[in-house]
Write an enzyme that holds these catalytic residues in place. Structure first.
Site, PDB file in Angstrom:
ATOM      1  N   PHE A 140       0.857  -1.185   0.000  1.00 60.51           N
ATOM      2  CA  PHE A 140       0.000   0.000   0.000  1.00 60.51           C
ATOM      3  C   PHE A 140       0.890   1.230   0.000  1.00 60.51           C
ATOM      4  CE2 PHE A 140      -2.363   3.575   1.572  1.00 60.51           C
ATOM      5  CZ  PHE A 140      -3.489   3.523   0.776  1.00 60.51           C
ATOM      6  N   ASP A 225       9.155   2.976   2.274  1.00 62.84           N
ATOM      7  CA  ASP A 225       7.969   3.785   2.570  1.00 62.84           C
ATOM      8  C   ASP A 225       7.697   3.641   4.063  1.00 62.84           C
ATOM      9  OD1 ASP A 225       5.457   4.839   3.008  1.00 62.84           O
ATOM     10  OD2 ASP A 225       4.558   3.994   1.193  1.00 62.84           O
ATOM     11  N   LYS A 254       2.052  11.219   7.369  1.00 66.54           N
ATOM     12  CA  LYS A 254       1.200  10.931   8.514  1.00 66.54           C
ATOM     13  C   LYS A 254       1.634  11.656   9.804  1.00 66.54           C
ATOM     14  CE  LYS A 254      -1.374   7.163   6.665  1.00 66.54           C
ATOM     15  NZ  LYS A 254      -0.986   6.082   5.781  1.00 66.54           N
TER      16      LYS A 254
HETATM   17  C1  LIG Z   1      -1.158   6.128   4.312  1.00 65.57           C
HETATM   18  C2  LIG Z   1      -0.053   5.588   3.488  1.00 65.57           C
HETATM   19  C3  LIG Z   1       0.286   6.157   2.251  1.00 65.57           C
HETATM   20  C4  LIG Z   1      -0.524   7.268   1.612  1.00 65.57           C
HETATM   21  O1  LIG Z   1      -0.599   8.422   2.376  1.00 65.57           O
HETATM   22  P1  LIG Z   1      -1.778   9.475   2.095  1.00 65.57           P
HETATM   23  O2  LIG Z   1      -1.445  10.621   3.002  1.00 65.57           O
HETATM   24  O3  LIG Z   1      -3.064   8.808   2.441  1.00 65.57           O
HETATM   25  O4  LIG Z   1      -1.702   9.832   0.651  1.00 65.57           O
HETATM   26  C5  LIG Z   1       1.369   5.645   1.566  1.00 65.57           C
HETATM   27  N1  LIG Z   1       2.083   4.621   2.066  1.00 65.57           N
HETATM   28  C6  LIG Z   1       1.792   4.039   3.247  1.00 65.57           C
HETATM   29  C7  LIG Z   1       2.632   2.919   3.746  1.00 65.57           C
HETATM   30  C8  LIG Z   1       0.696   4.486   3.990  1.00 65.57           C
HETATM   31  O5  LIG Z   1       0.372   3.890   5.126  1.00 65.57           O
END
Ligand SMILES: *Cc1c(COP(=O)(O)O)cnc(C)c1O
Length: 398
Positions: A140, A225, A254
């Site tokens: 994700f 990520d 985040k």
């Molecule tokens: C939440 C998330 C994203 C995307 O972030 P947004 O602020 O919702 O665009 C990308 N990678 C990971 C691992 C995430 O948990």
């Protein structure tokens, strides 16, 4: 207005791209949120780790308000007196040469993809339009058209093609698969150190270390990520630290803003982020003074209030206690730090509904996993309070 009134308004006038629990939150403080009926809940999702510091943290709030009365947005056409201070703190904290600020997590992932491709052409010498990026099954990384182009979740892609080419998929945790998919046109390997949305999947010990080694050997960028796994969630500042690796690019978001504001960034070396020249890439809001001020305070609070240590300590306690709950429906309890997945033999949604009634908010992920990811300031007493109710709910399904 009552709960049902808000729900009806939302259902009538909003696009239905989410299926939220029917709780309408009106205020929040620390680990707790309050609904419009005045009922109190322990937040065990923490906005997918965006509020690691707890809701409305007083120090972040103060910085936010103070900065909002001074200057909020200059655009990058001019400089502001906050962004350089954020750059410096990110460097001091992480050791990375430089950062590139964005807003949402998905934008930062897009930025890393663009950096990797440009590095592939300008530095590695990949022939034009041939660059490949390897991602993992069940990843994700966000919801843009390019990012869903390498999602393996059918629903995220259904109806959204045509997709961006140039991506390869490997099995998460399978080093041989990674080896077999690398070729001379591979620019980067993009990986979550722990897969969050897939259900808190911790890869086999040594996976990231071996992946980094293979990347180095083949002149491939190793990109982590850490948008959800980072900033203390796993019990370390970054989850990659568990394996002692040093990614070429790290993507954060985040909790970088403690939940006040969308702030994200890509951290990297001069060699990689240096590929961007003025005009190559940008964002109107990226690096704005309000975001920079809020991000700096969010990071300071995380460190100065020992939230990362608390995540490690409380996470271990919470995980240990959850493992002791006996139920024939529990398949596995796993996680790192305050990031715990309870995998069930069926849908987790009914459990989350019942937990909500008991005053605990969490969200199912990947259908049959309950994710527990409270703010990193949670106390042992609050965890004990939650455990009593979690055990009751799980037993009620026996
Ligand atoms: C939440 C998330 C994203 C995307 O972030 P947004 O602020 O919702 O665009 C990308 N990678 C990971 C691992 C995430 O948990």
């Amino acid at each position: 207005m009552r709960t049902q009134d808000y729900i009806e308004l939302e259902n009538q006038y909003g696009a239905h791209n989410y299926h939220p629990l029917d709780v309408v939150i009106t205020r929040a403080e620390g680990c707790w949120v309050y609904d419009v009926e005045g009922k109190r809940y322990l937040d065990c999702l923490a906005a997918y780790s965006a509020v690691n510091q707890g809701h409305c943290h007083p120090r972040i709030l103060k910085a936010f308000v103070e900065q909002a009365t001074k200057v909020t947005l200059t655009s990058r056409a001019f400089r502001n007196d906050q962004l350089p201070l954020l750059y410096k703190l990110l460097h001091d904290l992480t050791g990375y040469d430089m950062a590139l600020p964005m807003n949402s997590g998905a934008e930062a992932v897009e930025t890393a993809i663009k950096a990797a491709r440009k590095w592939g052409y300008k530095v590695k010498g990949i022939p034009e339009n041939k660059a490949e990026i390897i991602a993992c099954e069940n990843n994700f990384h966000g919801r843009t058209t390019t990012i869903i182009s390498f999602s393996t979740e059918p629903q995220y892609r259904d109806g959204f093609g045509p997709f961006t080419p140039g991506f390869q998929i490997v099995k998460y945790g399978d080093i041989e698969d990674l080896k077999s998919k690398i070729n001379e046109n591979t620019a980067a390997f993009l990986v979550e150190p722990i897969q969050g949305e897939a259900g808190i999947i911790v890869p086999p010990e040594g996976y990231l270390r071996q992946a980094e080694e293979i990347c180095r050997k083949n002149n491939v960028l190793f990109i982590c990520d850490e948008i959800q796994s980072g900033l203390g969630r796993s019990g370390k500042l970054f989850a990659y630290e568990y394996e002692g690796v040093h990614p070429d690019l790290v993507i954060i978001g985040k909790a970088l803003s403690g939940g006040f504001y969308p702030v994200s960034a890509v951290l990297g070396s001069k060699e990689v982020l240096g590929v961007f020249k003025p005009g190559d890439h940008g964002s109107t809001f990226g690096g704005n003074p309000l975001a920079a001020r809020v991000a700096r305070e969010s990071l300071s609070v995380l460190i100065e209030e020992n939230m990362i240590e608390n995540s490690a300590r409380m996470g271990e306690y919470f995980l240990g206690k959850l493992k002791q709950i006996k139920s024939k429906h529990i398949v596995e309890v796993r996680g790192k730090g305050l990031w715990i997945g309870v995998e069930l033999d069926g849908p987790a949604r009914p459990y989350c509904e019942r937990l909500k009634d008991e005053g605990i908010l969490c969200k199912e992920t990947h259908d049959h996993v309950i994710r527990f990811a409270p703010p990193l300031i949670i106390t042992k007493e609050e965890i004990d309070w939650a455990l009593e109710r979690i055990e009751k709910v799980i037993k009620s399904f026996e």
